[in-house]
Design a protein around this motif. Structure first.
Motif, PDB file in Angstrom:
ATOM      1  N   THR A 172      59.074  16.423  76.995  1.00  0.00           N
ATOM      2  CA  THR A 172      59.874  17.304  77.846  1.00  0.00           C
ATOM      3  C   THR A 172      59.008  17.925  78.942  1.00  0.00           C
ATOM      4  O   THR A 172      59.436  18.031  80.099  1.00  0.00           O
ATOM      5  N   MET A 200      58.519  15.384  81.574  1.00  0.00           N
ATOM      6  CA  MET A 200      59.734  15.188  82.379  1.00  0.00           C
ATOM      7  C   MET A 200      59.995  16.372  83.313  1.00  0.00           C
ATOM      8  O   MET A 200      60.618  16.204  84.365  1.00  0.00           O
ATOM      9  N   GLN A 201      59.535  17.557  82.972  1.00  0.00           N
ATOM     10  CA  GLN A 201      59.610  18.673  83.910  1.00  0.00           C
ATOM     11  C   GLN A 201      58.794  18.378  85.163  1.00  0.00           C
ATOM     12  O   GLN A 201      59.208  18.703  86.279  1.00  0.00           O
ATOM     13  N   VAL A 244      58.205  15.372  86.257  1.00  0.00           N
ATOM     14  CA  VAL A 244      58.999  14.375  86.976  1.00  0.00           C
ATOM     15  C   VAL A 244      60.047  15.086  87.831  1.00  0.00           C
ATOM     16  O   VAL A 244      60.234  14.769  89.020  1.00  0.00           O
ATOM     17  N   ASP A 245      60.739  16.048  87.249  1.00  0.00           N
ATOM     18  CA  ASP A 245      61.733  16.825  87.996  1.00  0.00           C
ATOM     19  C   ASP A 245      61.111  17.522  89.208  1.00  0.00           C
ATOM     20  O   ASP A 245      61.750  17.667  90.259  1.00  0.00           O
ATOM     21  N   LEU A 297      57.575   7.988  86.654  1.00  0.00           N
ATOM     22  CA  LEU A 297      57.407   7.399  85.322  1.00  0.00           C
ATOM     23  C   LEU A 297      56.706   6.043  85.356  1.00  0.00           C
ATOM     24  O   LEU A 297      55.954   5.713  84.439  1.00  0.00           O
ATOM     25  N   ARG A 341      55.613   5.954  81.620  1.00  0.00           N
ATOM     26  CA  ARG A 341      56.707   5.481  80.773  1.00  0.00           C
ATOM     27  C   ARG A 341      56.169   4.771  79.532  1.00  0.00           C
ATOM     28  O   ARG A 341      56.682   4.956  78.425  1.00  0.00           O
ATOM     29  N   VAL A 399      65.120  21.165  81.495  1.00  0.00           N
ATOM     30  CA  VAL A 399      64.854  19.880  82.132  1.00  0.00           C
ATOM     31  C   VAL A 399      66.177  19.420  82.740  1.00  0.00           C
ATOM     32  O   VAL A 399      67.253  19.812  82.280  1.00  0.00           O
ATOM     33  N   SER A 400      66.088  18.595  83.796  1.00  0.00           N
ATOM     34  CA  SER A 400      67.316  18.176  84.456  1.00  0.00           C
ATOM     35  C   SER A 400      68.159  17.291  83.551  1.00  0.00           C
ATOM     36  O   SER A 400      67.640  16.646  82.626  1.00  0.00           O
ATOM     37  N   ARG A 423      69.494  14.548  84.362  1.00  0.00           N
ATOM     38  CA  ARG A 423      69.051  13.157  84.573  1.00  0.00           C
ATOM     39  C   ARG A 423      67.828  12.836  83.716  1.00  0.00           C
ATOM     40  O   ARG A 423      67.765  11.782  83.071  1.00  0.00           O
ATOM     41  N   SER A 424      66.868  13.732  83.693  1.00  0.00           N
ATOM     42  CA  SER A 424      65.662  13.484  82.896  1.00  0.00           C
ATOM     43  C   SER A 424      65.969  13.482  81.404  1.00  0.00           C
ATOM     44  O   SER A 424      65.428  12.668  80.649  1.00  0.00           O
ATOM     45  N   GLN A 472      67.434  10.218  80.514  1.00  0.00           N
ATOM     46  CA  GLN A 472      66.391   9.188  80.444  1.00  0.00           C
ATOM     47  C   GLN A 472      65.627   9.275  79.130  1.00  0.00           C
ATOM     48  O   GLN A 472      65.276   8.248  78.538  1.00  0.00           O
TER      49      GLN A 472
END
Length: 392
Positions: free
Chosen positions: A99, A102-103, A105-106, A112, A137, A301-302, A304-305, A308
């Motif tokens: 998580t 992924m934050q 990534v946001d 990824l 990823r 987190v979003s 979208r993320s 995923q």
């Protein structure tokens, strides 16, 4: 402590157990009869599997619906488990680390599918496939080709305290030619990055290091500020020393047919499995994970993320006990359905978290006993019961 502890790590007094099943804290408005039936069911499962203490949480649609604790956090002192008792959650830690990644990534700080090497202060390549890059990823999905073989051959444990070996030193020693624990044959698999599933604690150690560098702040501080604080997770710690003694769940192992306390174990790869948390805290995290990244109006987190993370794929060499792998979260059968989940195991520790994406529900179950066949069955039974009913 036997070597079997290390092998099982992150791969996931019987006579007194009738008394151990007394619930410790709050029913959260559940009808008394339903709660009593659940308490009796949990007591039965705990007796059958010889579980000293158990904490249970259920969330639906971003809201914690139920938290309860049973049995003892400390048998010798007769200290009951409570919903604030802090259990070592072991490899479920990886869902928090994922998580945090992924934050970033946001935030647009990483992608990824880009190589991670550009973010490191040391060289990284699989010596068997030097031209094939390792990506974020792949690390998240356990397909990076970083192998735990040497990790299990070397005892990195420190008994009773946090590891003193810094994460950076652990990684550089393990992954860089010339490092004191480096081995081209056992630190990397023969498979090319991205081509095969191979569960890797070292890979998640590297993710914690990368997140710290990319976020310009130790990932443990990032998670405190961006996950734990918004979700009001006040009894969650990355360290043994940061876990108040009155709140510690004592870990128990099976020795000669009885439960015996064992010391907690510190590892240098904290982002792979060192987190400690209470069920009251962690059920909020599960609530957000099951609800598109938001719980009680706090988005961590979003959407979208989060989608995923829960997008389950089947990489080559996936073991038959799994049905798929997401980003951090795995999937396996619960009853007749394949369901995202993660288990955790360490000496005297067995934990699990499940997500039912269709109903936006999640359940977390913590125990303070080493995993066994009976305990795995009990935890799956409890998870199934909780997710099937709209109320406990």
């Amino acid at each position: 402590m036997t070597d079997s502890f290390l092998i099982q790590r992150r791969r996931f007094l019987g006579a007194g157990l009738m008394a151990l099943a007394a619930p410790a804290i709050g029913k959260m408005g559940v009808q008394r009869r339903t709660t009593e039936e659940l308490d009796a069911y949990i007591a039965s499962e705990m007796r059958r599997a010889n579980i000293p203490g158990l904490a249970l949480g259920l969330a639906r649609e971003g809201t914690v619906r139920f938290v309860q604790a049973y049995g003892y956090a400390d048998i010798q002192r007769q200290r009951p488990a409570s919903t604030d008792t802090m259990f070592h959650i072991a490899s479920i830690t990886k869902t928090v680390t994922a998580t945090a990644v992924m934050q970033l990534v946001d935030d647009g700080r990483l992608k990824l599918d880009e190589p991670v090497s550009g973010y490191l202060d040391f060289p990284l390549e699989n010596p068997h496939h030097p031209a094939v890059p390792i990506t974020f990823r792949q690390l998240l999905m356990h397909t990076s080709s970083l192998s735990d073989a040497n990790y299990y051959a070397i005892d990195f444990r420190q008994q009773g305290r946090d590891a003193t070996l810094p994460l950076a030193s652990f990684l550089k020693d393990y992954l860089v030619p010339g490092g004191r624990t480096y081995s081209a044959e056992t630190c990397f698999s023969k498979a090319a990055p991205g081509s095969a599933w191979d569960y890797s604690n070292v890979g998640y150690a590297l993710l914690g290091y990368l997140a710290s560098r990319i976020g310009s702040q130790d990932m443990r501080e990032q998670t405190r500020e961006r996950i734990f604080a918004p979700l009001r997770m006040r009894h969650t710690s990355w360290t043994i020393s940061g876990t108040p003694e009155p709140l510690r769940a004592i870990p128990y192992d099976d020795v000669d047919g009885a439960l015996a306390p064992v010391e907690p174990v510190g590892f240098p790869d904290w982002s792979a499995g060192m987190l400690r948390s209470s069920i009251a805290d962690f059920t909020r995290f599960v609530a957000a994970s099951a609800n598109g990244g938001i719980a009680e109006r706090n988005r961590i987190v979003s959407a979208r993320s989060m989608a995923q993370m829960l997008e389950i794929k089947t990489p080559p060499e996936l073991p038959d006990w799994l049905t798929g792998q997401g980003l951090g979260w795995m999937a396996s059968q619960l009853d007749a359905a394949a369901m995202p989940n993660h288990w955790g195991g360490d000496p005297g520790v067995f934990t699990a978290a499940y997500i039912d994406s269709a109903s936006r529900a999640g359940v977390a179950i913590f125990t303070n006993a080493t995993a066994s066949a009976e305990r795995r069955t009990a935890v799956k039974n409890i998870a199934s019961r909780m997710l099937k009913s709209k109320a406990p």
